[in-house]
Motif scaffolding. Structure first.
Motif, PDB file in Angstrom:
ATOM      1  N   ASN A  77       0.842  -1.194   0.000  1.00  0.00           N
ATOM      2  CA  ASN A  77       0.000   0.000   0.000  1.00  0.00           C
ATOM      3  C   ASN A  77       0.885   1.255   0.000  1.00  0.00           C
ATOM      4  N   GLU A  78       0.276   2.405  -0.081  1.00  0.00           N
ATOM      5  CA  GLU A  78       1.038   3.655  -0.216  1.00  0.00           C
ATOM      6  C   GLU A  78       1.967   3.897   0.971  1.00  0.00           C
ATOM      7  N   ASN A  79       1.483   3.689   2.177  1.00  0.00           N
ATOM      8  CA  ASN A  79       2.317   3.909   3.363  1.00  0.00           C
ATOM      9  C   ASN A  79       3.526   2.984   3.388  1.00  0.00           C
ATOM     10  N   GLU A  80       3.330   1.740   2.968  1.00  0.00           N
ATOM     11  CA  GLU A  80       4.439   0.784   2.934  1.00  0.00           C
ATOM     12  C   GLU A  80       5.473   1.179   1.887  1.00  0.00           C
ATOM     13  N   ILE A  81       5.004   1.648   0.730  1.00  0.00           N
ATOM     14  CA  ILE A  81       5.928   2.100  -0.311  1.00  0.00           C
ATOM     15  C   ILE A  81       6.741   3.291   0.178  1.00  0.00           C
ATOM     16  N   LEU A  82       6.074   4.260   0.780  1.00  0.00           N
ATOM     17  CA  LEU A  82       6.771   5.444   1.283  1.00  0.00           C
ATOM     18  C   LEU A  82       7.820   5.067   2.327  1.00  0.00           C
ATOM     19  N   SER A  83       7.482   4.128   3.187  1.00  0.00           N
ATOM     20  CA  SER A  83       8.418   3.695   4.223  1.00  0.00           C
ATOM     21  C   SER A  83       9.637   3.017   3.615  1.00  0.00           C
ATOM     22  N   LEU A  84       9.425   2.182   2.606  1.00  0.00           N
ATOM     23  CA  LEU A  84      10.546   1.506   1.948  1.00  0.00           C
ATOM     24  C   LEU A  84      11.421   2.501   1.189  1.00  0.00           C
ATOM     25  N   LEU A  85      10.813   3.490   0.567  1.00  0.00           N
ATOM     26  CA  LEU A  85      11.594   4.537  -0.103  1.00  0.00           C
ATOM     27  C   LEU A  85      12.454   5.289   0.909  1.00  0.00           C
ATOM     28  N   LYS A  86      11.930   5.467   2.087  1.00  0.00           N
ATOM     29  CA  LYS A  86      12.625   6.226   3.122  1.00  0.00           C
ATOM     30  C   LYS A  86      13.886   5.511   3.607  1.00  0.00           C
ATOM     31  N   ILE A  87      13.863   4.183   3.651  1.00  0.00           N
ATOM     32  CA  ILE A  87      14.989   3.455   4.248  1.00  0.00           C
ATOM     33  C   ILE A  87      15.897   2.781   3.221  1.00  0.00           C
ATOM     34  N   SER A  88      15.528   2.841   1.939  1.00  0.00           N
ATOM     35  CA  SER A  88      16.333   2.176   0.913  1.00  0.00           C
ATOM     36  C   SER A  88      17.465   3.078   0.422  1.00  0.00           C
ATOM     37  N   LYS A  89      18.459   2.469  -0.190  1.00  0.00           N
ATOM     38  CA  LYS A  89      19.614   3.200  -0.733  1.00  0.00           C
ATOM     39  C   LYS A  89      19.567   3.288  -2.253  1.00  0.00           C
ATOM     40  N   ILE A  90      19.134   2.194  -2.895  1.00  0.00           N
ATOM     41  CA  ILE A  90      19.163   2.100  -4.352  1.00  0.00           C
ATOM     42  C   ILE A  90      17.778   1.738  -4.885  1.00  0.00           C
ATOM     43  N   GLY A  91      17.364   2.403  -5.952  1.00  0.00           N
ATOM     44  CA  GLY A  91      16.132   2.059  -6.640  1.00  0.00           C
ATOM     45  C   GLY A  91      16.463   1.331  -7.931  1.00  0.00           C
ATOM     46  N   LEU A  92      16.056   0.060  -8.027  1.00  0.00           N
ATOM     47  CA  LEU A  92      16.372  -0.774  -9.183  1.00  0.00           C
ATOM     48  C   LEU A  92      15.372  -0.575 -10.325  1.00  0.00           C
TER      49      LEU A  92
END
Length: 250
Positions: free
Chosen positions: A134-149
């Motif tokens: 869901n949107e909140n989960e995506i935002l949270s993962l974007l917040k803690i990730s380093k690289i976007g594949l």
């Protein structure tokens, strides 16, 4: 082809989402295009990621849910698990990093290749499949990730898809296999790296570079977010598109 050429030739102007698409249209048309033709990228809506109101509890919740911690170096892919995406090479790269306890591969989404990711996540303790987010989960993962594949297959038709802008909004460094428009944007603005589509060694090498140069990776992410705010916010793109349409009508 004849119908396409006829439609293009009778159009006052052409609008595409990338320069390469516009060039393709020019090749198909039998008459030169109007100077009014333009490119408007897909963009992505500005979100609350960088707002002080963004709740840390959301991040803690998703880290607990998928068994991650703050020390993890997260390589993130969120998207449709369909034929155009080269998920197989991503899985092979994850196998290479099994001995590195810090690097985690997060794959979110659904599609025809879901079963391959599920099977890999059951075998590899450094690959986490989240399923649909869901949107909140995506935002949270974007917040803690380093690289976007952005792992497209070789000769993929996509030129400047939606996905890079989502990662850029989150301030991630990009790691892409696409040639053309996106590769040029990444190189010109120093917001990530490009790797050879379908080449496991190339993907591994670039991930290793990011991991061993965390300061540079962070700086790429900062530039990525800034470029997004300056050029690829959907609010800005759609406003410019609206003005363009109004000008054409008048």
């Amino acid at each position: 082809n004849l119908r396409l050429k006829r439609i293009l030739s009778k159009s006052r102007a052409w609008v595409t989402i990338s320069n390469s698409y516009l060039n393709w249209v020019k090749e198909k048309a039998t008459l030169p295009n109007s100077k009014d033709s333009n490119v408007f990228p897909l963009g992505y809506p500005t979100n609350e990621l960088n707002s002080p109101n963004f709740s840390e509890s959301r991040i803690n919740e998703i880290m607990s849910k998928f068994q991650m911690d703050r020390e993890n170096f997260i390589v993130l892919f969120i998207g449709q698990l369909e034929k155009s995406y080269d998920i197989e090479t991503v899985i092979s790269a994850a196998e290479n990093f099994l001995k590195n306890k810090k690097i985690k591969f997060i794959i979110g989404g659904d599609g025809a290749k879901r079963h391959k990711v599920v099977e890999a996540s059951e075998k590899l303790n450094n690959l986490i499949y989240t399923g649909w987010l869901n949107e909140n989960e995506i935002l949270s993962l974007l917040k803690i990730s380093k690289i976007g594949l952005i792992p497209y297959k070789k000769y993929a038709f996509q030129s400047l898809p939606y996905k890079p802008f989502e990662y850029m909004c989150g301030g991630l460094a990009l790691l892409s296999s696409l040639e053309g428009d996106l590769a040029k944007i990444i190189d010109k603005n120093k917001i990530g790296l490009n790797y050879t589509a379908g080449n496991k060694d190339s993907l591994i090498q670039k991930i290793e570079y990011f991991f061993n140069n965390e300061k540079i990776t962070k700086e790429m992410g900062v530039r990525s977010r800034q470029l997004f705010l300056e050029k690829y916010r959907s609010e800005l793109v759609y406003s410019e598109f609206s003005n363009y349409i109004s000008k054409m009508i008048s």
